[in-house]
Design a protein around this motif. Structure first.
Motif, mmCIF file in Angstrom:
data_model
loop_
_atom_site.group_PDB
_atom_site.id
_atom_site.type_symbol
_atom_site.label_atom_id
_atom_site.label_comp_id
_atom_site.label_asym_id
_atom_site.label_seq_id
_atom_site.Cartn_x
_atom_site.Cartn_y
_atom_site.Cartn_z
ATOM 1 N N GLN A 92 39.458 -1.114 23.196
ATOM 2 C CA GLN A 92 39.457 0.147 22.781
ATOM 3 C C GLN A 92 40.605 0.564 21.779
ATOM 4 N N VAL A 93 41.702 0.032 22.368
ATOM 5 C CA VAL A 93 43.171 0.185 21.352
ATOM 6 C C VAL A 93 42.828 -0.069 20.122
ATOM 7 N N ARG A 94 42.277 -1.633 20.254
ATOM 8 C CA ARG A 94 42.198 -2.333 18.737
ATOM 9 C C ARG A 94 41.108 -1.533 17.849
ATOM 10 N N ASP A 95 39.896 -0.895 18.384
ATOM 11 C CA ASP A 95 39.150 -0.092 17.588
ATOM 12 C C ASP A 95 39.889 0.913 17.126
ATOM 13 N N ASN A 96 40.491 1.663 17.780
ATOM 14 C CA ASN A 96 41.568 3.007 17.417
ATOM 15 C C ASN A 96 42.366 2.422 16.266
ATOM 16 N N MET B 2 40.844 2.309 8.445
ATOM 17 C CA MET B 2 39.942 2.522 7.930
ATOM 18 C C MET B 2 39.814 3.606 7.018
ATOM 19 N N ILE B 3 40.435 4.970 7.827
ATOM 20 C CA ILE B 3 40.197 6.187 7.175
ATOM 21 C C ILE B 3 41.833 6.206 6.255
ATOM 22 N N GLY B 4 42.653 5.524 6.438
ATOM 23 C CA GLY B 4 43.592 5.587 5.536
ATOM 24 C C GLY B 4 44.628 6.601 5.868
ATOM 25 N N SER B 5 44.849 6.681 7.147
ATOM 26 C CA SER B 5 45.984 7.820 7.828
ATOM 27 C C SER B 5 47.235 7.219 7.741
#
Length: 158
Positions: free
Chosen positions: A111-115, A121-124
């Protein structure tokens, strides 16, 4: 003693030894000990087989564990005696069980890796800091030698 592949030190209190699981801190360990009825000052080496079995069963699948009763000290139909009036006990909702939603070890790491992957991915800002292997939560980068080495790296071709 090994429970679900995690080595628990024999000499530690159970409450402190449970923090060796990824995803269990001190407060969660205390709740877990109360849930499986293990005393605060019980050491891992003093656990009996039923306690070890209960602990392993709960940690293996917390969502399938039996629910905690709403009124553990009194029967649900208990009503104090009243003179002349008919008394109906109030309906008590059990508190939400925080331990049923717990994620441990592999599930939590995934879950942490996916977050983190989502943030990248969204470039934040947080995702870009993760991608550059820099501190994410506002730590100082000016005076830390290891971070300064990353920031001031010079690409040299030999």
């Amino acid at each position: 003693m090994h429970i679900l592949g995690v080595a628990l030190p024999e000499r530690h209190f159970v409450k402190h030894a449970l923090t060796h699981f990824y995803g269990i801190g001190n407060a969660t360990a205390a709740r877990l000990c109360a849930r499986v009825q293990v005393h605060d000052r019980c050491r891992v080496r003093n656990l009996n087989e039923t306690q070890v079995t209960a602990l392993t069963a709960f940690l293996a699948s917390p969502s399938n564990s039996p629910t905690v009763p709403a009124l553990p000290l009194a029967a649900p139909d208990f009503a104090p005696p009243r003179l002349g009036a008919k008394f109906t006990p109030p309906q008590v909702q059990p508190p939400p069980d925080m331990l049923r939603e717990i994620k441990l070890e592999t599930d939590l790491r995934r879950q942490v890796r996916d977050n983190i992957a989502h943030q990248r991915m969204i470039g934040s800002y947080v995702g870009r800091r993760h991608a550059m292997q820099l501190p994410v939560r506002g730590q100082n980068t000016k005076s830390n030698a290891k971070t300064a080495k990353k920031l001031n790296r010079v690409e040299r071709w030999a």
